[in-house]
Motif scaffolding. Structure first.
Motif, mmCIF file in Angstrom:
data_model
loop_
_atom_site.group_PDB
_atom_site.id
_atom_site.type_symbol
_atom_site.label_atom_id
_atom_site.label_comp_id
_atom_site.label_asym_id
_atom_site.label_seq_id
_atom_site.Cartn_x
_atom_site.Cartn_y
_atom_site.Cartn_z
ATOM 1 N N MET A 209 0.840 -1.206 0.000
ATOM 2 C CA MET A 209 0.000 0.000 0.000
ATOM 3 C C MET A 209 0.870 1.250 0.000
ATOM 4 O O MET A 209 0.537 2.257 -0.637
ATOM 5 C CB MET A 209 -0.931 -0.017 1.212
ATOM 6 C CG MET A 209 -2.033 -1.069 1.118
ATOM 7 S SD MET A 209 -3.113 -1.109 2.576
ATOM 8 C CE MET A 209 -3.966 0.459 2.393
ATOM 9 N N ASP A 210 1.999 1.192 0.687
ATOM 10 C CA ASP A 210 2.946 2.316 0.675
ATOM 11 C C ASP A 210 3.486 2.548 -0.738
ATOM 12 O O ASP A 210 3.639 3.696 -1.182
ATOM 13 C CB ASP A 210 4.108 2.051 1.633
ATOM 14 C CG ASP A 210 3.691 2.158 3.097
ATOM 15 O OD1 ASP A 210 2.650 2.779 3.357
ATOM 16 O OD2 ASP A 210 4.411 1.601 3.950
ATOM 17 N N ARG B 62 0.903 4.230 -2.875
ATOM 18 C CA ARG B 62 0.724 5.630 -2.537
ATOM 19 C C ARG B 62 1.865 6.500 -3.050
ATOM 20 O O ARG B 62 1.684 7.665 -3.394
ATOM 21 C CB ARG B 62 0.600 5.772 -1.013
ATOM 22 C CG ARG B 62 0.186 7.173 -0.563
ATOM 23 C CD ARG B 62 0.068 7.267 0.945
ATOM 24 N NE ARG B 62 1.354 7.091 1.615
ATOM 25 C CZ ARG B 62 1.713 5.994 2.258
ATOM 26 N NH1 ARG B 62 0.894 4.959 2.319
ATOM 27 N NH2 ARG B 62 2.908 5.907 2.842
ATOM 28 N N THR B 63 3.064 5.941 -3.138
ATOM 29 C CA THR B 63 4.254 6.731 -3.496
ATOM 30 C C THR B 63 4.847 6.295 -4.835
ATOM 31 O O THR B 63 6.037 6.470 -5.062
ATOM 32 C CB THR B 63 5.321 6.592 -2.394
ATOM 33 O OG1 THR B 63 5.693 5.199 -2.265
ATOM 34 C CG2 THR B 63 4.808 7.103 -1.067
#
Length: 734
Positions: free
Chosen positions: A252-253, A256-257
């Motif tokens: 998920m990180d 997001r990035t």
């Protein structure tokens, strides 16, 4: 005898960088990566192999084009190594041209691979010896990564044609180079769909035989989707995922990035895409960089983008604007998002990865300040500004942070009621002010805008009418204005704006009687029917594109059934008439014998009650290529075309929600029709059966039409297939 010769000119780090996406240079250690990245390319591979092994005896040139990182070199490598081609060709040669091209290096490396003679100084002797070495055997030469037509001209003569089915396979990022080498059947690579993107990501992260954890599939597919089908991006992100823990939180990180991760791998990703930018001629670079001024996934209409480029001063001559756009598209730096039926560009955008490169470049060169976050940085050096941040503190809230020599300002949603435009008074040199908002506008027109004398492009939305002082903007070329409620009454002084070329109103607008001519106006959108008078049309004689719109507030009984005379609009090419006012069953406008013969596109939408028998009026238009009838525009249930009714230039015919039940016609009525589209035609019983005899007809599309109409379309298609004609395609959507 099989000889495989591989040689490169100007071996360059750029080629190695592309090994993660666009190029996989022959290397046993990379073979498994090469297999991975071919996901979704089986059809491409089959097409290319079939073309290379075809029966054409002459030397055939097969081209592969597409944006950087899409996998052109990988597809060419898979083709080159294909088992069928190993036996089909006696000699296979691989040349990588790159941007740094040297003809002598190509010849020397070629000679080194296929001959023992290498100590020759004269280039002509080198070329002659290469040709003699290729004489006789059937050969395949892969010319990879060619950038210009000049380079192609330089090397094309090296390869002889001995009518023995030899082939040249060429890859390029530039469509125009592919078309120049061979305009027949160029192969353009498309981005991967979501399924193939996900499969590629899985194989790169987990290996082809390693199952992925089920809990990572949903987020994994979101990550793959964000890569927008570009193998290079998928490869870079997969490399990063391989180094993080296989947990939902870690992935998920990454989702997001993702943009930040790609930016942190410039050599592997942005550097590869940057090659296309750095190869641009100088006059195209500002046009490309200006695309960074639009938010992620934003689709901008082609006409609007061109007007902005002209106003910014990026276009040398206005007539070259379309060429600039098509050139950037040909180089695969701008993507076409929507097309018109005839191939014209309707809307375009930018791949997220190219946008990341673009944002990096505009910051590096200080070409534009793009604010997408809450971070406010120094903006003293830039002249172009785009504010895309959704909410919170922004530099635009304090205009003193912006230099007074600013040339353009783009504002996107959430700024509208917070921005104090009165502070704009110190931008004396501003050329472009574009407020790209949705349904909300300013409470009243900011009068400070009328003091921006150098303004060429203005886009704004307000609740009230335009003030008379708008005429002070004597340099204004494009005016895009939307009124929040009701119709707009334009000020009389607008006739004093001699440089206006485009007037685009959001709703039906009343244009008062002219005080003088506006000879430069070429586009006028949403003019009210009540303003369609001889007096007004004769004072805008050079209009090429016109949209006429009606609203109940602008409809009066004394206007019903009147004739609109367009005889003075001798340069009109595109006309759209829209009315959704129904006045006791009476026609609101008569259009019989009123169209200029210059007309190429015509759209009628709404309650015109235009009788089918009066279609002879349209038949008489010699240049009409596109006809659209929508939403009860025609009156009656039967359309009978006589033998004399011939739409001699019509290529596109579109009906939507038309009360047509019986259609009598023949192929002679539409001799060059290419595309027929029917939507919501629920009463139509049959499409004329002999439409299949129209030689130019490529497709018939039906959307939510009657079952009988669908059956007739299928019958037409089947009859043509039985006669050996597989060119006509029928598409039915319910």
């Amino acid at each position: 005898m099989e000889i495989v010769s591989e040689f490169t000119s100007s071996t360059h780090d750029d080629q190695i960088l592309e090994s993660d996406g666009d190029s996989l240079i022959s290397n046993p250690t990379l073979q498994h990566l090469e297999d991975d990245i071919v996901h979704g390319r089986d059809d491409d591979l089959e097409i290319i192999v079939k073309r290379l092994t075809g029966q054409l005896s002459d030397l055939d040139i097969v081209t592969i084009s597409g944006m950087g990182g899409i996998g052109k070199t990988t597809l060419a490598r898979k083709t080159h190594d294909h088992l069928k081609l190993r036996y089909h060709f006696d000699i296979r040669v691989w040349i990588t041209i790159s941007q740094e091209y040297g003809r002598r290096n190509v010849l020397l490396e070629a000679l080194h691979c296929i001959s023992k003679h290498t100590n020759i100084d004269d280039d002509n002797e080198l070329a002659d010896l290469v040709q003699k070495s290729l004489k006789g055997p059937r050969y395949l030469v892969v010319v990879d990564d060619i950038w210009s037509t000049d380079v192609w001209d330089s090397i094309r003569g090296i390869f002889p044609d001995y009518n023995n089915r030899s082939r040249i396979l060429l890859t390029t990022r530039e469509t125009k180079v592919a078309m120049y080498a061979n305009p027949i059947s160029p192969h353009e690579m498309n981005l991967l769909n979501l399924e193939n993107s996900w499969n590629l990501l899985c194989d790169k992260v987990f290996g082809p035989n390693d199952c992925h954890p089920p809990e990572l599939e949903e987020i994994g597919k979101k990550i793959a989707e964000k890569c927008q089908g570009l193998p290079l991006a998928i490869s870079v992100i997969a490399g990063h995922l391989s180094k993080v823990s296989r947990t939902l939180g870690s992935w998920m990180d990454v989702a997001r990035t993702l943009g930040e991760i790609i930016s942190n791998h410039p050599d592997k990703c942005l550097g590869v895409l940057g090659l296309s930018y750095h190869h641009l001629p100088n006059h195209l670079k500002p046009c490309f960089l200006s695309m960074g001024g639009f938010p992620e996934d934003y689709q901008v209409e082609a006409w609007r983008l061109i007007k902005l480029w002209i106003a910014e001063g990026f276009i040398r001559r206005p007539g070259m604007a379309e060429d600039y756009l098509e050139d950037l598209i040909s180089r695969n730096l701008i993507m076409v998002r929507k097309k018109r039926f005839n191939g014209e560009i309707k809307a375009c955008g930018m791949h997220d990865l190219l946008r990341e490169f673009c944002l990096t470049e505009v910051e590096l060169t200080k070409f534009m300040y793009v604010e997408t976050t809450n971070i406010v940085s120094t903006v003293s050096a830039q002249k172009h500004f785009s504010f895309q941040k959704k909410r919170g503190y922004s530099a635009i809230d304090h205009c003193n942070l912006l230099p007074s020599n600013a040339r353009s300002i783009y504002l996107f949603p959430d700024f509208l009621f917070r921005v104090n435009l009165e502070a704009f008074s110190h931008f004396k040199l501003l050329k472009v002010l574009a407020v790209f908002h949705g349904y909300k506008g300013f409470l009243s027109f900011p009068l400070v805008i009328t003091k921006l004398f150098h303004l060429r492009y203005l886009q704004v939305r307000c609740i009230g009418n335009l003030p008379a002082s708008i005429a002070e903007l004597q340099n204004l070329q494009t005016l895009i204005y939307g009124r929040e409620y009701g119709y707009t009454t334009l000020p009389e002084k607008i006739w004093m704006m001699k440089n206006l070329r485009c007037i685009h109103m959001g709703e039906a607008s009343y244009l008062p009687s002219p005080g003088r001519r506006m000879p430069n106006v070429e586009e006028l959108s949403n003019l009210s029917f009540t303003s369609c008078t001889n007096e007004i049309f004769s004072n805008i004689p050079n209009v090429k594109r016109l949209i006429i719109q009606n609203t109940p507030l602008l409809t009066t009984l004394d206007r019903a059934n009147r004739l609109i005379d367009m005889s003075s609009l001798t340069k009109l090419e595109a006309l759209k008439c829209v009315t959704y006012c129904f006045w006791s069953g009476r026609k609101l406008i008569s259009i019989k014998q009123s169209f200029p013969i210059s007309l190429k596109k015509l759209t009628l939408a709404g309650w015109f009650s235009f009788p089918w028998k009066d279609m002879s009026t349209l038949v008489m238009l010699p240049n009409l290529e596109e006809l659209k009838l929508k939403d009860h525009a025609a009156d009656g249930n039967v359309w009978r075309l006589s033998d004399e009714d011939k739409f001699q230039s019509l290529k596109f015919l579109f009906f939507r929600d038309i009360n047509l039940g019986h259609w009598e016609g023949s192929s002679n009525n539409f001799p060059i029709l290419k595309r027929l589209v029917l939507k919501e035609c629920k009463h139509l019983k049959e499409i004329p059966i002999n439409f299949g005899e129209i030689c130019s007809l490529e497709s018939i599309e039906l959307h939510n039409c009657s079952t009988l109409a669908e059956k007739s379309a299928r019958k037409i298609e089947q009859e043509q297939e039985d006669m050996g004609n597989n060119c006509l395609k029928v598409y039915i959507n319910i």
